[in-house]
Design a protein around this motif. Structure first.
Motif, PDB file in Angstrom:
ATOM      1  N   ILE A 170       0.866  -1.173   0.000  1.00  0.00           N
ATOM      2  CA  ILE A 170       0.000   0.000   0.000  1.00  0.00           C
ATOM      3  C   ILE A 170       0.905   1.226   0.000  1.00  0.00           C
ATOM      4  CG2 ILE A 170      -1.732   1.301   1.298  1.00  0.00           C
ATOM      5  CD1 ILE A 170      -2.774  -1.413   2.325  1.00  0.00           C
ATOM      6  N   THR A 171       0.825   1.991  -1.081  1.00  0.00           N
ATOM      7  CA  THR A 171       1.733   3.139  -1.244  1.00  0.00           C
ATOM      8  C   THR A 171       0.984   4.461  -1.341  1.00  0.00           C
ATOM      9  OG1 THR A 171       1.708   2.834  -3.633  1.00  0.00           O
ATOM     10  CG2 THR A 171       3.486   1.737  -2.400  1.00  0.00           C
ATOM     11  N   THR A 172      -0.259   4.473  -0.894  1.00  0.00           N
ATOM     12  CA  THR A 172      -1.065   5.678  -0.998  1.00  0.00           C
ATOM     13  C   THR A 172      -1.826   5.902   0.297  1.00  0.00           C
ATOM     14  OG1 THR A 172      -2.801   6.782  -2.244  1.00  0.00           O
ATOM     15  CG2 THR A 172      -2.981   4.409  -2.055  1.00  0.00           C
ATOM     16  N   ASN A 173      -2.240   7.120   0.510  1.00  0.00           N
ATOM     17  CA  ASN A 173      -3.048   7.450   1.677  1.00  0.00           C
ATOM     18  C   ASN A 173      -4.534   7.501   1.335  1.00  0.00           C
ATOM     19  OD1 ASN A 173      -0.829   7.653   3.332  1.00  0.00           O
ATOM     20  ND2 ASN A 173      -0.552   9.839   2.922  1.00  0.00           N
ATOM     21  N   GLU A 174      -4.881   7.116   0.129  1.00  0.00           N
ATOM     22  CA  GLU A 174      -6.280   7.133  -0.293  1.00  0.00           C
ATOM     23  C   GLU A 174      -7.090   6.180   0.571  1.00  0.00           C
ATOM     24  OE1 GLU A 174      -6.928   6.530  -4.469  1.00  0.00           O
ATOM     25  OE2 GLU A 174      -5.130   7.650  -4.985  1.00  0.00           O
ATOM     26  N   THR A 175      -8.383   6.427   0.638  1.00  0.00           N
ATOM     27  CA  THR A 175      -9.256   5.581   1.448  1.00  0.00           C
ATOM     28  C   THR A 175      -9.177   4.125   1.006  1.00  0.00           C
ATOM     29  OG1 THR A 175     -10.773   7.438   1.168  1.00  0.00           O
ATOM     30  CG2 THR A 175     -11.507   5.638   2.519  1.00  0.00           C
ATOM     31  N   ASN A 176      -9.301   3.887  -0.282  1.00  0.00           N
ATOM     32  CA  ASN A 176      -9.198   2.533  -0.815  1.00  0.00           C
ATOM     33  C   ASN A 176      -7.954   2.465  -1.697  1.00  0.00           C
ATOM     34  OD1 ASN A 176      -9.583  -0.056  -1.713  1.00  0.00           O
ATOM     35  ND2 ASN A 176     -11.082   0.513  -3.245  1.00  0.00           N
ATOM     36  N   PRO A 177      -6.899   1.797  -1.227  1.00  0.00           N
ATOM     37  CA  PRO A 177      -5.659   1.779  -2.005  1.00  0.00           C
ATOM     38  C   PRO A 177      -5.735   0.959  -3.288  1.00  0.00           C
ATOM     39  CG  PRO A 177      -5.458   0.364  -0.089  1.00  0.00           C
ATOM     40  CD  PRO A 177      -6.780   1.056   0.025  1.00  0.00           C
ATOM     41  N   PHE A 178      -6.708   0.048  -3.371  1.00  0.00           N
ATOM     42  CA  PHE A 178      -6.805  -0.819  -4.541  1.00  0.00           C
ATOM     43  C   PHE A 178      -8.189  -0.719  -5.172  1.00  0.00           C
ATOM     44  CE2 PHE A 178      -3.797  -3.110  -1.668  1.00  0.00           C
ATOM     45  CZ  PHE A 178      -2.662  -2.808  -2.384  1.00  0.00           C
ATOM     46  N   PRO A 179      -8.271  -0.110  -6.351  1.00  0.00           N
ATOM     47  CA  PRO A 179      -9.552  -0.083  -7.061  1.00  0.00           C
ATOM     48  C   PRO A 179      -9.974  -1.506  -7.448  1.00  0.00           C
ATOM     49  CG  PRO A 179      -7.906   1.318  -8.140  1.00  0.00           C
ATOM     50  CD  PRO A 179      -7.217   0.557  -7.073  1.00  0.00           C
ATOM     51  N   TYR A 180     -11.199  -1.654  -7.844  1.00  0.00           N
ATOM     52  CA  TYR A 180     -11.732  -2.967  -8.205  1.00  0.00           C
ATOM     53  C   TYR A 180     -12.736  -2.788  -9.328  1.00  0.00           C
ATOM     54  CZ  TYR A 180     -15.025  -0.923  -4.949  1.00  0.00           C
ATOM     55  OH  TYR A 180     -15.853  -0.049  -4.306  1.00  0.00           O
ATOM     56  N   GLN A 181     -13.014  -3.893 -10.003  1.00  0.00           N
ATOM     57  CA  GLN A 181     -14.045  -3.894 -11.037  1.00  0.00           C
ATOM     58  C   GLN A 181     -14.685  -5.268 -11.084  1.00  0.00           C
ATOM     59  OE1 GLN A 181     -12.185  -2.845 -14.753  1.00  0.00           O
ATOM     60  NE2 GLN A 181     -11.077  -4.754 -14.918  1.00  0.00           N
ATOM     61  N   ILE A 182     -15.955  -5.277 -11.460  1.00  0.00           N
ATOM     62  CA  ILE A 182     -16.683  -6.535 -11.610  1.00  0.00           C
ATOM     63  C   ILE A 182     -17.171  -6.605 -13.060  1.00  0.00           C
ATOM     64  CG2 ILE A 182     -18.671  -7.916 -10.894  1.00  0.00           C
ATOM     65  CD1 ILE A 182     -18.540  -6.531  -8.172  1.00  0.00           C
ATOM     66  N   LEU A 183     -16.873  -7.714 -13.703  1.00  0.00           N
ATOM     67  CA  LEU A 183     -17.278  -7.937 -15.084  1.00  0.00           C
ATOM     68  C   LEU A 183     -18.282  -9.104 -15.122  1.00  0.00           C
ATOM     69  CD1 LEU A 183     -13.643  -7.921 -16.508  1.00  0.00           C
ATOM     70  CD2 LEU A 183     -15.211  -5.982 -16.423  1.00  0.00           C
ATOM     71  N   VAL A 184     -19.286  -8.991 -15.960  1.00  0.00           N
ATOM     72  CA  VAL A 184     -20.279 -10.061 -16.115  1.00  0.00           C
ATOM     73  C   VAL A 184     -20.131 -10.665 -17.503  1.00  0.00           C
ATOM     74  CG1 VAL A 184     -22.738 -10.614 -16.165  1.00  0.00           C
ATOM     75  CG2 VAL A 184     -21.866  -8.959 -14.512  1.00  0.00           C
ATOM     76  N   ASN A 185     -19.921 -11.965 -17.537  1.00  0.00           N
ATOM     77  CA  ASN A 185     -19.757 -12.723 -18.783  1.00  0.00           C
ATOM     78  C   ASN A 185     -18.748 -12.081 -19.737  1.00  0.00           C
ATOM     79  OD1 ASN A 185     -21.573 -14.756 -18.058  1.00  0.00           O
ATOM     80  ND2 ASN A 185     -23.309 -13.621 -18.876  1.00  0.00           N
ATOM     81  N   PRO A 186     -17.533 -11.783 -19.255  1.00  0.00           N
ATOM     82  CA  PRO A 186     -16.537 -11.214 -20.174  1.00  0.00           C
ATOM     83  C   PRO A 186     -16.116 -12.247 -21.210  1.00  0.00           C
ATOM     84  CG  PRO A 186     -15.506 -11.769 -18.101  1.00  0.00           C
ATOM     85  CD  PRO A 186     -16.971 -12.008 -17.927  1.00  0.00           C
ATOM     86  N   ARG A 187     -15.735 -11.804 -22.368  1.00  0.00           N
ATOM     87  CA  ARG A 187     -15.360 -12.719 -23.453  1.00  0.00           C
ATOM     88  C   ARG A 187     -14.038 -13.433 -23.201  1.00  0.00           C
ATOM     89  NH1 ARG A 187     -18.794 -11.774 -27.707  1.00  0.00           N
ATOM     90  NH2 ARG A 187     -19.713  -9.704 -27.779  1.00  0.00           N
ATOM     91  N   SER A 188     -13.132 -12.810 -22.470  1.00  0.00           N
ATOM     92  CA  SER A 188     -11.794 -13.385 -22.313  1.00  0.00           C
ATOM     93  C   SER A 188     -11.688 -14.449 -21.232  1.00  0.00           C
ATOM     94  CB  SER A 188     -10.782 -12.271 -22.049  1.00  0.00           C
ATOM     95  OG  SER A 188     -11.103 -11.615 -20.845  1.00  0.00           O
ATOM     96  N   PHE A 189     -12.769 -14.719 -20.505  1.00  0.00           N
ATOM     97  CA  PHE A 189     -12.688 -15.742 -19.451  1.00  0.00           C
ATOM     98  C   PHE A 189     -13.523 -16.933 -19.769  1.00  0.00           C
ATOM     99  CE2 PHE A 189     -11.155 -12.064 -17.194  1.00  0.00           C
ATOM    100  CZ  PHE A 189     -10.120 -12.591 -16.448  1.00  0.00           C
TER     101      PHE A 189
END
Length: 189
Positions: A170-189
């Motif tokens: 963790i190299t930041t003071n931001e509230t959430n140091p790691f952004p996230y995303q949720i994908l539904v039925n992506p083509r590459s998986f």
């Protein structure tokens, strides 16, 4: 650019039409509970006969609700298709949760600096939709749903406790140091 491949974990869930949204929401909240690196108020939520952790953050709740609704719509659309090309996908869906790290981009030829987001962990949740033609099948399917949810939740707990070496510092003071995303039925998986 980082050449490390993100760590991937796969979970398999079974659910009937009436429970699919709750089951997927339950497992996503379980993952977030263990991988959300900001202070949270612990909370629980009952799904089927299991009590699972719940992250009561408005942004996460809204994102999970939106994406599980998209999954349900996709499953409904796939199961109503009459064309043979859709029959293999009917009743199956995938939700992918990715945790990202913000990295500073080095100045290139034109001196442009900035940030780039790279994936450091991916959770692939495969959902199989079940259906029943009678009471006995419905009871059997409920037991299968409960077992798959319990197995997936225990796998999450076991993996997050055992697999920690790949988590970036963790190299930041931001509230959430790691952004996230949720994908539904992506083509590459």
């Amino acid at each position: 650019m980082d050449s490390r491949k993100p760590v991937e974990f796969t979970l398999d869930l079974s659910a009937d039409r009436s429970s699919v949204k709750d089951v997927v929401k339950g497992i996503l909240h379980t993952i977030f509970f263990h991988r959300f690196f900001t202070p949270i108020y612990p909370s629980t939520h009952d799904v089927l006969d299991l009590t699972l952790p719940y992250v009561s953050e408005d942004d996460i709740e809204s994102l999970i609700d939106t994406k599980t609704t998209s999954l349900v719509r996709a499953l409904d659309t796939a199961s109503t298709q009459q064309s043979p090309q859709y029959t293999s996908k009917a009743g199956r869906g995938t939700v992918v949760l990715q945790f990202l790290e913000k990295k500073r981009r080095k100045a290139g030829w034109f001196g442009v600096k900035g940030e780039e987001e790279t994936v450091w962990e991916t959770w692939i949740i495969s959902v199989t939709l079940t259906s029943a033609r009678g009471e006995s099948e419905a009871a059997r399917n409920r037991k299968v749903m409960e077992r798959s949810l319990q197995k997936a939740a225990m796998k999450v707990v076991s993996l997050v406790n055992a697999e920690r070496a790949h988590i970036p510092p963790i190299t930041t003071n931001e509230t959430n140091p790691f952004p996230y995303q949720i994908l539904v039925n992506p083509r590459s998986f």
